[in-house]
Design a protein around this motif. Sequence first.
Motif, PDB file in Angstrom:
ATOM      1  N   HIS A  63      15.900 -15.960 -20.652  1.00 41.80           N
ATOM      2  CA  HIS A  63      14.751 -16.699 -20.752  1.00 41.80           C
ATOM      3  C   HIS A  63      14.721 -16.614 -22.307  1.00 41.80           C
ATOM      4  O   HIS A  63      14.600 -15.503 -22.977  1.00 41.80           O
ATOM      5  CB  HIS A  63      13.743 -16.047 -20.176  1.00 41.80           C
ATOM      6  CG  HIS A  63      12.317 -16.763 -20.376  1.00 41.80           C
ATOM      7  ND1 HIS A  63      11.778 -17.754 -19.381  1.00 41.80           N
ATOM      8  CD2 HIS A  63      11.321 -16.693 -21.397  1.00 41.80           C
ATOM      9  CE1 HIS A  63      10.793 -18.132 -19.789  1.00 41.80           C
ATOM     10  NE2 HIS A  63      10.236 -17.680 -21.062  1.00 41.80           N
ATOM     11  N   CYS A  64      14.675 -17.657 -23.011  1.00 41.54           N
ATOM     12  CA  CYS A  64      14.587 -17.639 -24.542  1.00 41.54           C
ATOM     13  C   CYS A  64      13.128 -17.659 -25.205  1.00 41.54           C
ATOM     14  O   CYS A  64      12.497 -18.505 -24.528  1.00 41.54           O
ATOM     15  CB  CYS A  64      15.322 -18.937 -24.981  1.00 41.54           C
ATOM     16  SG  CYS A  64      15.150 -19.333 -26.927  1.00 41.54           S
ATOM     17  N   LYS A  65      12.885 -16.749 -26.081  1.00 42.12           N
ATOM     18  CA  LYS A  65      11.511 -16.609 -26.412  1.00 42.12           C
ATOM     19  C   LYS A  65      11.079 -17.880 -27.278  1.00 42.12           C
ATOM     20  O   LYS A  65      10.007 -18.183 -27.725  1.00 42.12           O
ATOM     21  CB  LYS A  65      11.233 -15.501 -27.067  1.00 42.12           C
ATOM     22  CG  LYS A  65      12.202 -15.295 -28.222  1.00 42.12           C
ATOM     23  CD  LYS A  65      11.899 -13.903 -29.119  1.00 42.12           C
ATOM     24  CE  LYS A  65      12.787 -13.663 -30.169  1.00 42.12           C
ATOM     25  NZ  LYS A  65      12.283 -14.640 -31.355  1.00 42.12           N
ATOM     26  N   GLU A  66      12.065 -18.611 -27.808  1.00 42.19           N
ATOM     27  CA  GLU A  66      11.828 -19.658 -28.820  1.00 42.19           C
ATOM     28  C   GLU A  66      11.472 -20.883 -28.100  1.00 42.19           C
ATOM     29  O   GLU A  66      10.777 -21.892 -28.163  1.00 42.19           O
ATOM     30  CB  GLU A  66      12.854 -19.845 -29.975  1.00 42.19           C
ATOM     31  CG  GLU A  66      13.137 -18.759 -30.669  1.00 42.19           C
ATOM     32  CD  GLU A  66      11.899 -18.510 -31.676  1.00 42.19           C
ATOM     33  OE1 GLU A  66      11.096 -19.569 -31.841  1.00 42.19           O
ATOM     34  OE2 GLU A  66      11.683 -17.421 -32.096  1.00 42.19           O
ATOM     35  N   LYS A  96       8.350 -15.520 -15.965  1.00 42.32           N
ATOM     36  CA  LYS A  96       7.549 -16.854 -16.653  1.00 42.32           C
ATOM     37  C   LYS A  96       7.839 -18.066 -16.278  1.00 42.32           C
ATOM     38  O   LYS A  96       6.925 -18.854 -16.234  1.00 42.32           O
ATOM     39  CB  LYS A  96       7.976 -16.418 -17.994  1.00 42.32           C
ATOM     40  CG  LYS A  96       7.253 -15.236 -18.670  1.00 42.32           C
ATOM     41  CD  LYS A  96       7.335 -15.248 -20.338  1.00 42.32           C
ATOM     42  CE  LYS A  96       6.554 -14.259 -21.208  1.00 42.32           C
ATOM     43  NZ  LYS A  96       6.498 -14.470 -22.487  1.00 42.32           N
ATOM     44  N   ASP A 110      13.796 -13.409 -24.742  1.00 44.75           N
ATOM     45  CA  ASP A 110      12.699 -12.772 -24.373  1.00 44.75           C
ATOM     46  C   ASP A 110      12.719 -11.456 -23.744  1.00 44.75           C
ATOM     47  O   ASP A 110      13.106 -11.380 -22.353  1.00 44.75           O
ATOM     48  CB  ASP A 110      11.723 -13.635 -23.568  1.00 44.75           C
ATOM     49  CG  ASP A 110      10.351 -13.409 -23.635  1.00 44.75           C
ATOM     50  OD1 ASP A 110       9.811 -12.117 -23.769  1.00 44.75           O
ATOM     51  OD2 ASP A 110       9.255 -14.181 -23.507  1.00 44.75           O
ATOM     52  N   GLU A 111      12.722 -10.235 -24.257  1.00 45.85           N
ATOM     53  CA  GLU A 111      12.887  -8.883 -23.947  1.00 45.85           C
ATOM     54  C   GLU A 111      11.868  -8.612 -22.757  1.00 45.85           C
ATOM     55  O   GLU A 111      12.109  -7.913 -21.718  1.00 45.85           O
ATOM     56  CB  GLU A 111      13.106  -7.871 -25.038  1.00 45.85           C
ATOM     57  CG  GLU A 111      14.229  -7.682 -25.779  1.00 45.85           C
ATOM     58  CD  GLU A 111      14.276  -6.613 -26.571  1.00 45.85           C
ATOM     59  OE1 GLU A 111      13.401  -6.086 -27.054  1.00 45.85           O
ATOM     60  OE2 GLU A 111      15.178  -6.442 -27.083  1.00 45.85           O
ATOM     61  N   GLU A 112      10.598  -8.887 -22.872  1.00 44.23           N
ATOM     62  CA  GLU A 112       9.700  -8.855 -22.113  1.00 44.23           C
ATOM     63  C   GLU A 112       9.767  -9.388 -20.538  1.00 44.23           C
ATOM     64  O   GLU A 112       9.496  -8.549 -19.668  1.00 44.23           O
ATOM     65  CB  GLU A 112       8.279  -9.188 -22.499  1.00 44.23           C
ATOM     66  CG  GLU A 112       7.050  -8.887 -21.651  1.00 44.23           C
ATOM     67  CD  GLU A 112       5.774  -9.657 -22.050  1.00 44.23           C
ATOM     68  OE1 GLU A 112       4.748  -9.325 -21.346  1.00 44.23           O
ATOM     69  OE2 GLU A 112       5.789 -10.131 -23.096  1.00 44.23           O
ATOM     70  N   GLU A 168      13.248 -10.288 -19.740  1.00 45.14           N
ATOM     71  CA  GLU A 168      14.569 -10.070 -19.476  1.00 45.14           C
ATOM     72  C   GLU A 168      14.795  -8.381 -18.869  1.00 45.14           C
ATOM     73  O   GLU A 168      15.695  -8.358 -18.183  1.00 45.14           O
ATOM     74  CB  GLU A 168      15.601 -10.310 -20.334  1.00 45.14           C
ATOM     75  CG  GLU A 168      15.565 -11.855 -20.721  1.00 45.14           C
ATOM     76  CD  GLU A 168      16.545 -12.422 -19.587  1.00 45.14           C
ATOM     77  OE1 GLU A 168      17.409 -11.755 -19.119  1.00 45.14           O
ATOM     78  OE2 GLU A 168      16.191 -13.638 -19.368  1.00 45.14           O
ATOM     79  N   LEU A 206      16.593  -9.003 -28.260  1.00 45.08           N
ATOM     80  CA  LEU A 206      15.372  -9.753 -29.079  1.00 45.08           C
ATOM     81  C   LEU A 206      16.376 -10.461 -30.432  1.00 45.08           C
ATOM     82  O   LEU A 206      15.848 -11.606 -30.629  1.00 45.08           O
ATOM     83  CB  LEU A 206      14.301  -8.982 -29.469  1.00 45.08           C
ATOM     84  CG  LEU A 206      13.384  -9.423 -30.595  1.00 45.08           C
ATOM     85  CD1 LEU A 206      12.454 -10.378 -29.425  1.00 45.08           C
ATOM     86  CD2 LEU A 206      12.444  -8.385 -31.190  1.00 45.08           C
ATOM     87  N   LYS A 260      11.078 -20.884 -24.578  1.00 42.07           N
ATOM     88  CA  LYS A 260       9.912 -20.966 -23.696  1.00 42.07           C
ATOM     89  C   LYS A 260      10.478 -21.182 -22.321  1.00 42.07           C
ATOM     90  O   LYS A 260       9.629 -21.722 -21.560  1.00 42.07           O
ATOM     91  CB  LYS A 260       8.871 -21.678 -24.172  1.00 42.07           C
ATOM     92  CG  LYS A 260       8.174 -21.631 -25.592  1.00 42.07           C
ATOM     93  CD  LYS A 260       7.815 -19.950 -25.916  1.00 42.07           C
ATOM     94  CE  LYS A 260       7.194 -19.842 -27.443  1.00 42.07           C
ATOM     95  NZ  LYS A 260       6.911 -18.504 -27.638  1.00 42.07           N
TER      96      LYS A 260
END
Length: 471
Positions: free
Chosen positions: A116-119, A105, A441-443, A445, A436, A121
């Motif tokens: 990678h943090c999903k919050e 990403k 970001d599990e998608e 990681e 999560l 980004k």
Amino acid sequence: MEFSRLAVPAVYLLIAFLGYPSQILFLYLEPAPLTRNELILSNVLLVLIFITYTRSVYVDPGTIPRARGEETEALKEQGISSEDGKDGKDGKKGGAGQRTKWCRKCDAVKPPRAHHCKECKRCIPKMDHHCPWTANCVSHTTFPHFLRFLFYTTLGLSLLGYFLYIRLATLWSQRDLPSYLGPSMFHVGHLFLTTLVNSITLFALGILFVRNVWCLAVNTTTIEGWEIERHRTLVRRARHFGGWLDAPDGTRVRIKRQEFPYDVGIWRNVVQGMGSANPLTWLNPLAATPPLSTGLTFPTNDFEDASSSWPPPDPDRSFVRQPTSTDPETTGFIYDSTTLSPQETLAAFRARQHADVVRRRKPFVQRVSDASRAAGGGGGVGGSLYARGAVQSLSDDEEEEVGDGDESEDEEVKGRGKEEVDGEEAWRNSEGERLLDFGVDEEVEFYDEPDDDEDVPLSELLDRRRGERGY
């Protein structure tokens, strides 16, 4: 409105509610108002809490350098080669866990311990977790401020609890006196409300403070604690199958016990985590933020081979690559030219569907149960015992540890939704947490296992080759 937008103002209001109205309340309660020294101490702690919390919220958690030159310079400061993460001029700085990964990403190199943090980004250096109460990541740069906030908050709440206890004890000792001789109902209600809120907050933050001090002493993050437990689970599972586990594509992966590489001794751990070797700086609310360059590579304890990486190999995190063929007749499926009957076409489709197990794998216990039935173990008591044995260690010294973790894994599956049990991405630790829950970001990681240079874009590989050749 999102919770993250309300969390920070709510925490500021909570600090103000517990800090200032209570000082006014004590003017009307026995045995006496706060003394001058008590008022000074209380307000100094309040200022320290506000400062450290504000820095925990607004200090940048860090960004991984995207430009190759910037990353190379930052890594050179640590004495480590950015090409393969091996030892540089500093000798023992590079070791286990230093292999380079690539974030799909961010389209950039992911240093060790970054996630990678999903919050946020983006990839965060030495990410501990994304804290909803600070609306910010606890990372290499923000961890010292976050720990100081927990320390001063625990001190302040404990001091307030002491003041409240004295007033409550006095009120209880005077319970037989006429009500008009005591405080008003408003003051009594305020006293009990403040005590309740203070006790709950102190309990929660006290536990969090102790846990973070422990993580600081052993140099682990919350996410790495999850990874350590996951690794122990895989070792116990592999022990039942001779040290091997199957990957989604059917290949066998060797699983062996691996020590956590970043625990380099209590003193060095604390110095690294707090960004300074001066104990006075650890308590300074205005201390400088650790530079980003120190969060891209980390010293290791050299317990493992330099070629190993952290987290250790996980068969369920192995990305399944489709086999390629040069035969023009087998390079693709062309429906117009197929000679299969409708029944054979349906059977072939179901076979391909069954082979696509990257995203939809059954939990480990169910997979072992199916394997035991296919091997003739049946679905009865024998098959159940076989499945149970697969997730438990056969050694008596780890029986209790297994019971706290994997023994309940098949029970947890019953209470989850279908989307959470389709694959090992939904694996939870003994506390019921998954990546999560820490903001990861599990998608991105889950399938980031380093595999030589196969996952690195061609342009990046060309840049590396030009850098090696000096042009």
